[in-house]
Design a protein around this motif. Sequence first.
Motif, PDB file in Angstrom:
ATOM      1  N   ILE A 184       0.836  -1.197   0.000  1.00 43.11           N
ATOM      2  CA  ILE A 184       0.000   0.000   0.000  1.00 43.11           C
ATOM      3  C   ILE A 184       0.869   1.245   0.000  1.00 43.11           C
ATOM      4  N   LEU A 185       1.882   1.243   0.836  1.00 44.79           N
ATOM      5  CA  LEU A 185       2.727   2.425   0.960  1.00 44.79           C
ATOM      6  C   LEU A 185       3.443   2.741  -0.343  1.00 44.79           C
ATOM      7  N   GLU A 186       3.805   1.715  -1.073  1.00 44.38           N
ATOM      8  CA  GLU A 186       4.492   1.927  -2.349  1.00 44.38           C
ATOM      9  C   GLU A 186       3.629   2.763  -3.285  1.00 44.38           C
ATOM     10  N   LYS A 187       2.363   2.448  -3.306  1.00 46.06           N
ATOM     11  CA  LYS A 187       1.434   3.203  -4.142  1.00 46.06           C
ATOM     12  C   LYS A 187       1.165   4.578  -3.537  1.00 46.06           C
ATOM     13  N   PHE A 188       1.007   4.594  -2.229  1.00 47.54           N
ATOM     14  CA  PHE A 188       0.659   5.830  -1.546  1.00 47.54           C
ATOM     15  C   PHE A 188       1.791   6.845  -1.594  1.00 47.54           C
ATOM     16  N   LYS A 189       3.017   6.383  -1.609  1.00 51.57           N
ATOM     17  CA  LYS A 189       4.165   7.287  -1.608  1.00 51.57           C
ATOM     18  C   LYS A 189       4.300   8.053  -2.917  1.00 51.57           C
ATOM     19  N   GLU A 190       3.565   7.652  -3.923  1.00 55.43           N
ATOM     20  CA  GLU A 190       3.562   8.415  -5.163  1.00 55.43           C
ATOM     21  C   GLU A 190       3.078   9.835  -4.910  1.00 55.43           C
ATOM     22  N   LEU A 191       2.307   9.997  -3.845  1.00 53.61           N
ATOM     23  CA  LEU A 191       1.809  11.322  -3.480  1.00 53.61           C
ATOM     24  C   LEU A 191       2.939  12.291  -3.179  1.00 53.61           C
ATOM     25  N   ASP A 192       4.006  11.776  -2.583  1.00 50.76           N
ATOM     26  CA  ASP A 192       5.106  12.671  -2.202  1.00 50.76           C
ATOM     27  C   ASP A 192       5.743  13.331  -3.415  1.00 50.76           C
ATOM     28  N   ASN A 193       5.838  12.613  -4.504  1.00 51.31           N
ATOM     29  CA  ASN A 193       6.361  13.226  -5.729  1.00 51.31           C
ATOM     30  C   ASN A 193       5.432  14.329  -6.206  1.00 51.31           C
ATOM     31  N   PHE A 194       4.136  14.118  -6.018  1.00 56.24           N
ATOM     32  CA  PHE A 194       3.151  15.122  -6.402  1.00 56.24           C
ATOM     33  C   PHE A 194       3.289  16.371  -5.532  1.00 56.24           C
ATOM     34  N   TYR A 195       3.481  16.187  -4.229  1.00 55.81           N
ATOM     35  CA  TYR A 195       3.615  17.327  -3.321  1.00 55.81           C
ATOM     36  C   TYR A 195       4.827  18.186  -3.672  1.00 55.81           C
ATOM     37  N   SER A 196       5.903  17.551  -4.084  1.00 59.08           N
ATOM     38  CA  SER A 196       7.096  18.301  -4.475  1.00 59.08           C
ATOM     39  C   SER A 196       6.800  19.183  -5.678  1.00 59.08           C
ATOM     40  N   THR A 197       5.999  18.666  -6.595  1.00 57.71           N
ATOM     41  CA  THR A 197       5.613  19.440  -7.776  1.00 57.71           C
ATOM     42  C   THR A 197       4.736  20.624  -7.389  1.00 57.71           C
ATOM     43  N   VAL A 198       3.799  20.396  -6.472  1.00 54.75           N
ATOM     44  CA  VAL A 198       2.904  21.454  -6.004  1.00 54.75           C
ATOM     45  C   VAL A 198       3.706  22.561  -5.318  1.00 54.75           C
ATOM     46  N   GLU A 199       4.650  22.162  -4.478  1.00 55.33           N
ATOM     47  CA  GLU A 199       5.456  23.144  -3.745  1.00 55.33           C
ATOM     48  C   GLU A 199       6.160  24.101  -4.701  1.00 55.33           C
ATOM     49  N   LYS A 200       6.688  23.585  -5.785  1.00 56.85           N
ATOM     50  CA  LYS A 200       7.408  24.410  -6.750  1.00 56.85           C
ATOM     51  C   LYS A 200       6.490  25.386  -7.480  1.00 56.85           C
ATOM     52  N   SER A 201       5.204  25.047  -7.540  1.00 54.10           N
ATOM     53  CA  SER A 201       4.261  25.887  -8.286  1.00 54.10           C
ATOM     54  C   SER A 201       3.629  26.985  -7.438  1.00 54.10           C
ATOM     55  N   ILE A 202       3.815  26.938  -6.116  1.00 58.88           N
ATOM     56  CA  ILE A 202       3.192  27.916  -5.222  1.00 58.88           C
ATOM     57  C   ILE A 202       4.025  29.192  -5.164  1.00 58.88           C
ATOM     58  N   ASP A 203       3.358  30.306  -5.308  1.00 60.52           N
ATOM     59  CA  ASP A 203       4.013  31.620  -5.272  1.00 60.52           C
ATOM     60  C   ASP A 203       4.622  31.859  -3.892  1.00 60.52           C
ATOM     61  N   GLY A 204       5.933  32.070  -3.858  1.00 58.52           N
ATOM     62  CA  GLY A 204       6.624  32.274  -2.591  1.00 58.52           C
ATOM     63  C   GLY A 204       6.228  33.538  -1.864  1.00 58.52           C
ATOM     64  N   ASN A 205       5.563  34.479  -2.556  1.00 59.20           N
ATOM     65  CA  ASN A 205       5.159  35.738  -1.922  1.00 59.20           C
ATOM     66  C   ASN A 205       3.787  35.666  -1.254  1.00 59.20           C
ATOM     67  N   MET A 206       3.103  34.560  -1.413  1.00 56.72           N
ATOM     68  CA  MET A 206       1.789  34.405  -0.794  1.00 56.72           C
ATOM     69  C   MET A 206       1.917  34.282   0.719  1.00 56.72           C
ATOM     70  N   PRO A 207       0.900  34.730   1.479  1.00 58.74           N
ATOM     71  CA  PRO A 207       0.908  34.517   2.932  1.00 58.74           C
ATOM     72  C   PRO A 207       0.952  33.024   3.237  1.00 58.74           C
ATOM     73  N   ALA A 208       1.521  32.667   4.364  1.00 59.73           N
ATOM     74  CA  ALA A 208       1.678  31.258   4.723  1.00 59.73           C
ATOM     75  C   ALA A 208       0.338  30.528   4.767  1.00 59.73           C
ATOM     76  N   SER A 209      -0.699  31.176   5.287  1.00 59.72           N
ATOM     77  CA  SER A 209      -2.008  30.531   5.395  1.00 59.72           C
ATOM     78  C   SER A 209      -2.573  30.194   4.012  1.00 59.72           C
ATOM     79  N   GLU A 210      -2.342  31.076   3.054  1.00 59.32           N
ATOM     80  CA  GLU A 210      -2.831  30.818   1.697  1.00 59.32           C
ATOM     81  C   GLU A 210      -2.039  29.685   1.033  1.00 59.32           C
ATOM     82  N   LYS A 211      -0.762  29.593   1.357  1.00 58.33           N
ATOM     83  CA  LYS A 211       0.048  28.498   0.831  1.00 58.33           C
ATOM     84  C   LYS A 211      -0.469  27.154   1.358  1.00 58.33           C
ATOM     85  N   ILE A 212      -0.800  27.139   2.652  1.00 58.99           N
ATOM     86  CA  ILE A 212      -1.314  25.909   3.255  1.00 58.99           C
ATOM     87  C   ILE A 212      -2.641  25.510   2.621  1.00 58.99           C
TER      88      ILE A 212
END
Length: 208
Positions: free
Chosen positions: A61-89
């Motif tokens: 299960i974890l092998e499949k579920f860990k695919e999410l972590d690669n997705f999160y890394s992609t999302v992080e790169k796309s978020i505007d660094g100037n946004m307030p922290a709450s909006e980033k979350i």
Amino acid sequence: MNSLTTRQKKALETREKLLKTSLDLFNKHGFEHVSVEQITKACNVSKGTFYTHFPSKYDVILEKFKELDNFYSTVEKSIDGNMPASEKILLLYREQMLYLTNIVGKDLLRTVYTAAMTNQVKKDHYLISPQRKIFQILNTYIEEGIKLGEFRKDLQATQMQTIIKRCMRANVYDWLIHNEDFDLVAEMAHFTAVVLNGMKVEATDEVT
């Protein structure tokens, strides 16, 4: 880059077959009711072959579920660094909920949550591991919000992390037990926004 040998290709094919068959059996019969022996019989391989690829059936299960972590890394790169922290979350959680709804689906998540509550899973299972990429990103945003004065300083970062993580798990759990009319993306946005607002510095608090 060297191409894979015939043996390596065969090993990858076997691994994928074990992964798919295991998940199908978990969804059909329930995680706790499926044994490694059942999985290997369905794949026509030995138990030794299974354990060569996966330390335990939960690791399937974890092998499949860990695919999410690669997705999160992609999302992080796309978020505007100037946004307030709450909006980033909120944006991070929105993208996560869209991925869970459209890509992962209820069946796999039900299996993950069910397995996490059985005695076959270690106490420090993957769902709550601080090493998960999404929690590392979340922690960065929280610390940033505190440093820049967006979040209250009377709450420790670790306390805020725990509360915000529970927003995620609570909403996902509700989604799993409700019918299709439960909008995970919308419910997560509303619930988490209310929680985050309670953590922000009040306008009167900023006056010294």
